[in-house]
Design a protein around this motif. Sequence first.
Motif, short mmCIF file in Angstrom:
data_model
loop_
_atom_site.label_atom_id
_atom_site.label_comp_id
_atom_site.label_asym_id
_atom_site.label_seq_id
_atom_site.Cartn_x
_atom_site.Cartn_y
_atom_site.Cartn_z
N ALA A 1 37.21 39.55 32.20
CA ALA A 1 38.35 39.31 33.08
C ALA A 1 39.13 40.60 33.31
O ALA A 1 39.60 40.87 34.42
CB ALA A 1 39.25 38.23 32.48
N ALA A 2 39.26 41.42 32.25
CA ALA A 2 40.02 42.66 32.39
C ALA A 2 39.32 43.63 33.33
O ALA A 2 39.96 44.45 33.98
CB ALA A 2 40.22 43.30 31.02
N LEU A 3 37.98 43.52 33.39
CA LEU A 3 37.21 44.47 34.20
C LEU A 3 36.97 43.97 35.63
O LEU A 3 36.14 44.52 36.34
CB LEU A 3 35.85 44.73 33.53
CG LEU A 3 35.93 45.49 32.21
CD1 LEU A 3 34.56 45.56 31.56
CD2 LEU A 3 36.50 46.87 32.41
N ASP A 4 37.69 42.92 36.02
CA ASP A 4 37.47 42.38 37.37
C ASP A 4 37.70 43.48 38.41
O ASP A 4 38.63 44.27 38.31
CB ASP A 4 38.43 41.23 37.61
CG ASP A 4 38.02 40.41 38.81
OD1 ASP A 4 37.34 39.39 38.60
OD2 ASP A 4 38.34 40.81 39.94
N LYS A 5 36.80 43.49 39.39
CA LYS A 5 36.86 44.55 40.42
C LYS A 5 38.19 44.55 41.16
O LYS A 5 38.67 45.58 41.60
CB LYS A 5 35.74 44.33 41.43
CG LYS A 5 34.38 44.73 40.90
CD LYS A 5 33.36 44.71 42.03
CE LYS A 5 31.96 44.88 41.50
NZ LYS A 5 31.07 43.80 41.91
N ARG A 6 38.77 43.35 41.29
CA ARG A 6 40.00 43.22 42.04
C ARG A 6 41.08 44.20 41.56
O ARG A 6 41.78 44.80 42.35
CB ARG A 6 40.51 41.81 41.83
CG ARG A 6 41.11 41.14 43.00
CD ARG A 6 41.05 39.65 42.78
NE ARG A 6 41.51 39.31 41.44
CZ ARG A 6 42.78 39.12 41.14
NH1 ARG A 6 43.70 39.21 42.07
NH2 ARG A 6 43.13 38.83 39.91
N TYR A 7 41.20 44.32 40.23
CA TYR A 7 42.27 45.18 39.70
C TYR A 7 42.00 46.63 40.06
O TYR A 7 42.89 47.39 40.38
CB TYR A 7 42.38 45.04 38.18
CG TYR A 7 42.60 43.64 37.73
CD1 TYR A 7 43.67 42.90 38.24
CD2 TYR A 7 41.75 43.04 36.82
CE1 TYR A 7 43.87 41.60 37.84
CE2 TYR A 7 41.94 41.74 36.41
CZ TYR A 7 42.99 41.02 36.93
OH TYR A 7 43.18 39.73 36.53
N GLN A 8 40.71 47.02 40.00
CA GLN A 8 40.40 48.40 40.31
C GLN A 8 40.64 48.69 41.78
O GLN A 8 41.21 49.70 42.14
CB GLN A 8 38.94 48.69 39.95
CG GLN A 8 38.74 48.74 38.44
CD GLN A 8 37.35 48.36 38.02
OE1 GLN A 8 36.43 48.38 38.81
NE2 GLN A 8 37.21 47.98 36.77
N ARG A 9 40.25 47.74 42.64
CA ARG A 9 40.42 47.95 44.06
C ARG A 9 41.90 48.08 44.41
O ARG A 9 42.32 49.01 45.06
CB ARG A 9 39.78 46.81 44.83
CG ARG A 9 39.42 47.18 46.24
CD ARG A 9 38.54 46.14 46.89
NE ARG A 9 39.08 44.80 46.76
CZ ARG A 9 38.40 43.77 46.27
NH1 ARG A 9 37.17 43.94 45.86
NH2 ARG A 9 38.95 42.58 46.18
N ARG A 10 42.70 47.15 43.89
CA ARG A 10 44.13 47.18 44.21
C ARG A 10 44.75 48.47 43.71
O ARG A 10 45.65 49.01 44.31
CB ARG A 10 44.85 46.02 43.55
CG ARG A 10 44.29 44.70 43.93
CD ARG A 10 45.27 43.90 44.71
NE ARG A 10 44.62 42.67 45.09
CZ ARG A 10 45.27 41.55 45.37
NH1 ARG A 10 46.57 41.54 45.32
NH2 ARG A 10 44.62 40.49 45.73
N ALA A 11 44.25 48.91 42.57
CA ALA A 11 44.83 50.11 41.99
C ALA A 11 44.59 51.31 42.90
O ALA A 11 45.45 52.17 43.06
CB ALA A 11 44.23 50.38 40.62
N GLU A 12 43.42 51.33 43.56
CA GLU A 12 43.11 52.48 44.41
C GLU A 12 43.90 52.47 45.69
O GLU A 12 44.21 53.51 46.23
CB GLU A 12 41.60 52.47 44.75
CG GLU A 12 40.75 53.02 43.60
CD GLU A 12 39.32 52.52 43.68
OE1 GLU A 12 38.92 52.07 44.77
OE2 GLU A 12 38.63 52.56 42.65
N GLU A 13 44.24 51.28 46.15
CA GLU A 13 44.93 51.19 47.44
C GLU A 13 46.27 51.91 47.43
O GLU A 13 46.97 51.89 46.44
CB GLU A 13 45.15 49.73 47.79
CG GLU A 13 43.97 49.16 48.57
CD GLU A 13 44.01 47.63 48.57
OE1 GLU A 13 45.08 47.08 48.26
OE2 GLU A 13 42.96 47.05 48.87
#
Lengths: 647, 155
Positions: free
Chosen positions: A635-647
């Motif tokens: 759950a911590a590695l969900d792509k969503r968090y990484q994507r949002r972080a890059e935006e």
Amino acid sequence: MLPEIGQFSLILSLFFALSLALVPLIGYWARNRLLLEMAQPLTLIMSTLVLVSFVILSVAFITDDFSVLYVSQNSNSQLPIWYKFSAVWGGHEGSLLLWVFILSGWCSAVALKVRTLPENVGPVVLAVLGIVSTGFLSFLIFTSSPFVRLLPDIPMDGGDLNPLLQDFGLIVHPPVLYMGYVGFSVAFAFAVTALITGNLNASWARWARPWTACSWAFLTLGITLGSWWAYYELGWGGWWFWDPVENASFMPWLAGTALLHSLAVTEKRGVFKSWTVLLAIFTFSLSLLGAFLVRSGVLTSVHSFAADPTRGIFILVLLIVLVGGSLLLYAIRAAQVKSSVSFGLTGREAWLLLNNILLTVLTLTVLLGTLYPLIFDALDLGKISVGAPYFNSVFTPVALLLIVFMGIGPLSKWHNTPLSVIVGPCLLSMVLSGLLATVLVLWCGFGLLAWVSFTVVFWVVCLSFFDWFSKVSAGSKGIIPRARQLPRNYYGMLLAHLGIVVTLVGIVLVSINSHEAMLRLSPGDSASIAGYEFHFDRLEQIKGPNYVADRAQFTVFKAGDPDPVAVLRPEKRMFTTRQQVMTEAALDAGFTRDLYLSLGEKLDGAAWGVRIYVKSFVRWIWLGGIMMMLGGLLAALDKRYQRRAEE
Amino acid sequence: MHPVRKKRLFVIVAIVIILSAAIGLILYALQQNINLFYSPSQIVMGDAPHDINIRAGGMVVKGSVKRHSETLAVTFDVTDFQHSVTISYRGILPDLFREGQGIVAQGKLDQNGVFQANQVLAKHDEKYMPPEVSEALRNAQKTTDRKINTEQSTH
């Protein structure tokens, strides 16, 4: 010379922690960008200095520098090298240094990711972590420095590490557990930042989620390892004792589990905002409370460090300042928070609310049971202890109820769930799980409690499968491409929920289907337990690196089978430095059963007191824990968090 | 009432009911499951109840440990240096159990004043003394001192 550098480096890191606590906050209120940007380098310097101290203490242990008081108390030249290293956290001072070291590790992790946060949020988060670090560093430096020297009379050899701690479990259990405990300070820092900046919208929940899931995963693994260690090392074959210190780690876990779920609601729907902030504060407070209970010696426990009242008072003050301060801030700010979104009584929000209520009740159950002896004593009503029957009778029904709802929750939809979505699968699962449980219970001859538990187990498994199947079969694409498209977050949840069920199976079977015997046996005797024949072959004396031991050899046969199942060699060790006796149980681990044998005392003649257990499905308890941990990490590695972080 | 408010009220009432029921049950269960600690002096004076789960503890008296020759039954005395109580136990004693060591036992006091233990706890660190035991010893010490003082003053 080195220990002085270690001490100096700690003091210097306190100075940087203090600056980290102040500079970015001043920058925030003065709207000074330069001061805000200082946060990252300050954090990294502080962490590096703590790292230097930690390495120096480890070097002192490995090179047997007995001029350091802490080393001389907790190590010995005869100790194997890997235990010399793990002895760093074998006592109060060193384990506190480990705590601070891990805290600084989390701080640097946040500092390295700070660019992914808005420019006035990241530094404030780091400043809050700076406040927490300042508290723990001063606790370490002023009450429990591990670098105190014994000069000029350097002892020839050390007092040795407590034999109970000379074990693989102790090398890994404390660091992993602390990763979890301390990790919740990041969620706390995000919550306090949201209060300071007044930005209590959904975004703070999104930033806090992966951090919370990650620390939750570590805490889960830490508790699992602790339970496994207690099982094989303490020689009583128990895997959980409701000991105050176990409870101290379990309470943040329960609160942290509630936090994970309410963060999801706050992020996705913007409701429960103030409750989630409060929960983040409580989770962190329970971690601190745990530290207080373990280190102050106020409660009787197998884990207690030698009691020192000044330490207890220091950590109590720290607890009051941090928790009181954040609650005050909450009281001032929370009134401004308004949830504009409403939700229906069948929506996923409502199910998660129920989850939070039940988890809060469970936390309260454990909290009251743990603190009751303290309250009783403070009111001068006498010395009491609260036994396992209390926890078992109160905790179990609520936990089972929670697991029942855990099956339904994932099926529900945000805002409002059409009844047709829930009713069909639930009815089908109810019939199916009831049938399966009945067959199983009748086949094995178990009782009512087992029937209830297994119905719940099958219920969750069925509903999880229905949920997954309905998600992958929707739409025109094939099942496999759809299954791949589902987010990691979802699979993390599924894995963690199934982990709970696997643990439940283990708990139920180990408590109703295990056999134990305490016997008086001499070499040549045999005993028969649960279809296994235990034959006491012989007893011999052996010599280890820092102990001498009596070692028994037992051969185990299955009834009617001439080939032995296992050869077990339990030991009774006498550690020469401390003159302390230790039981080393012998185990034959299996997927469906463990054979467990430990020596009691030597009785008159050649006879020994012997404990024999046949434990049913005990491994499943920890297997479930590992599944939960993997679920949390996924759950911590969900792509969503990484994507949002890059935006 | 406004429907949103009505719903909110419903949710809040539900939460309050669940939480108070839970706390009530918790406190009830706690009342049923606490084990009070009694020192040997209190037990000898007759302050401790019979046939109820309690805890007792003190120092194991030197030379008092008697084992049965066939089974795992064992009896020993614990003392607070004022009075001592006999504890009877069947099973394996913990590693750190030895004469002169502070221990805590859990069990019931029978009609003959013998403590029938179902669990004996000794701590995992030889330096560690269970707080109940050390307090019982302190209290016993105080009464001894007082006695000595009063004896001295009367002489």
